[in-house]
Scaffold this motif. Sequence first.
Motif, PDB file in Angstrom:
ATOM      1  N   ASP A  14       0.811  -1.215   0.000  1.00 42.08           N
ATOM      2  CA  ASP A  14       0.000   0.000   0.000  1.00 42.08           C
ATOM      3  C   ASP A  14       0.850   1.274   0.000  1.00 42.08           C
ATOM      4  N   ASP A  19       3.519   7.478   1.648  1.00 39.93           N
ATOM      5  CA  ASP A  19       2.130   7.951   1.625  1.00 39.93           C
ATOM      6  C   ASP A  19       2.185   9.440   1.281  1.00 39.93           C
ATOM      7  N   GLU A  93      -4.933   3.607   8.168  1.00 39.83           N
ATOM      8  CA  GLU A  93      -6.394   3.585   8.060  1.00 39.83           C
ATOM      9  C   GLU A  93      -6.928   2.523   7.104  1.00 39.83           C
ATOM     10  N   ARG A  94      -6.474   2.497   5.873  1.00 43.42           N
ATOM     11  CA  ARG A  94      -7.078   1.611   4.875  1.00 43.42           C
ATOM     12  C   ARG A  94      -6.814   0.140   5.173  1.00 43.42           C
ATOM     13  N   LEU A  97      -9.153  -0.904   7.962  1.00 41.75           N
ATOM     14  CA  LEU A  97     -10.538  -1.045   7.502  1.00 41.75           C
ATOM     15  C   LEU A  97     -10.708  -2.235   6.570  1.00 41.75           C
ATOM     16  N   ASN A  98      -9.777  -2.415   5.651  1.00 39.91           N
ATOM     17  CA  ASN A  98      -9.895  -3.555   4.732  1.00 39.91           C
ATOM     18  C   ASN A  98      -9.966  -4.872   5.493  1.00 39.91           C
ATOM     19  N   SER A 278     -16.042   2.501   9.316  1.00 40.48           N
ATOM     20  CA  SER A 278     -15.244   3.640   8.865  1.00 40.48           C
ATOM     21  C   SER A 278     -14.379   4.156  10.005  1.00 40.48           C
TER      22      SER A 278
END
Length: 282
Positions: A14, A19, A93-94, A97-98, A278
């Motif tokens: 990712d 980032d 974060e992602r 959540l994933n 979320s």
Amino acid sequence: MNLNEFIQLALAEDIGDGDHTSLSTIPADAQKRARLLVKEPGIVAGVDVAKAIFAVVDSTFTVDVLLPDGASIIPGDIVLTVSGNARNILTAERLVLNCMQRMSGIATYTRQLVNLLEGTRAKLLDTRKTTPNFRICEKMATKIGGAVNHRFGLYDMILIKDNHIDYAGGITAAVTQANAYLKETGRSLRIEVETRNQAEVEEVLRIGKAEQTRVDIILLDNFKPEGIRDMVRLIDGQFVTEASGGINESTLRAYAETGVDYISAGALTHQIKSLDLSLKAY
């Protein structure tokens, strides 16, 4: 692959060389907080995975868990809060959540099926029908939902299925060779044999108790419930029994009432809708 290895690989996939959105818009020293909000009812799963992800991304994060893995959740619930470096929260974060959305969807569906077994002896098993490189999380989720983990991979059990039987030259040949292999290699893996009809069940019954051709579990594949009931009576407790093949919500209870020990369902992991969660700043 262990959980830490999975997290490292997923973050590398990712983040790449950085980032850049967070690096370009958020001050390096900004300290913020966020909370993980529930937007759909179900069973939460992946809280421990989220904590591990946060720890890998930034060991100085403060994570407060309000609802643990396995808890029932409704829209508006807050599962956890995280505080610390703002850039790092956004980086994590992602992946958080994933993992949690997928795992919570699996745990929710698993719990629904487990509830259908109430009052019977049958336990629900997961399978290897999982997402490549995400199996560790999907297996965790089925367990959180109340299922029993079957073998994790090809290495922790001998499961002789139809293709093995056909390639080996029959059940007796496959079981004989499997037992010889275990003796030669010094392994003590369980042996499970898939059967497709009564004749194959009877063959396993003949050879599975001999010292040189041990069998631990008989898998009854693609039998109708009445057929499973007949085979369970025939086996009469001599082996652990497992039913599989096209079993779904509408038929699960009928299979459970046959007296079979385990029912496996690939749908636990390969036909799942993720739960809506979320991570929001506050």
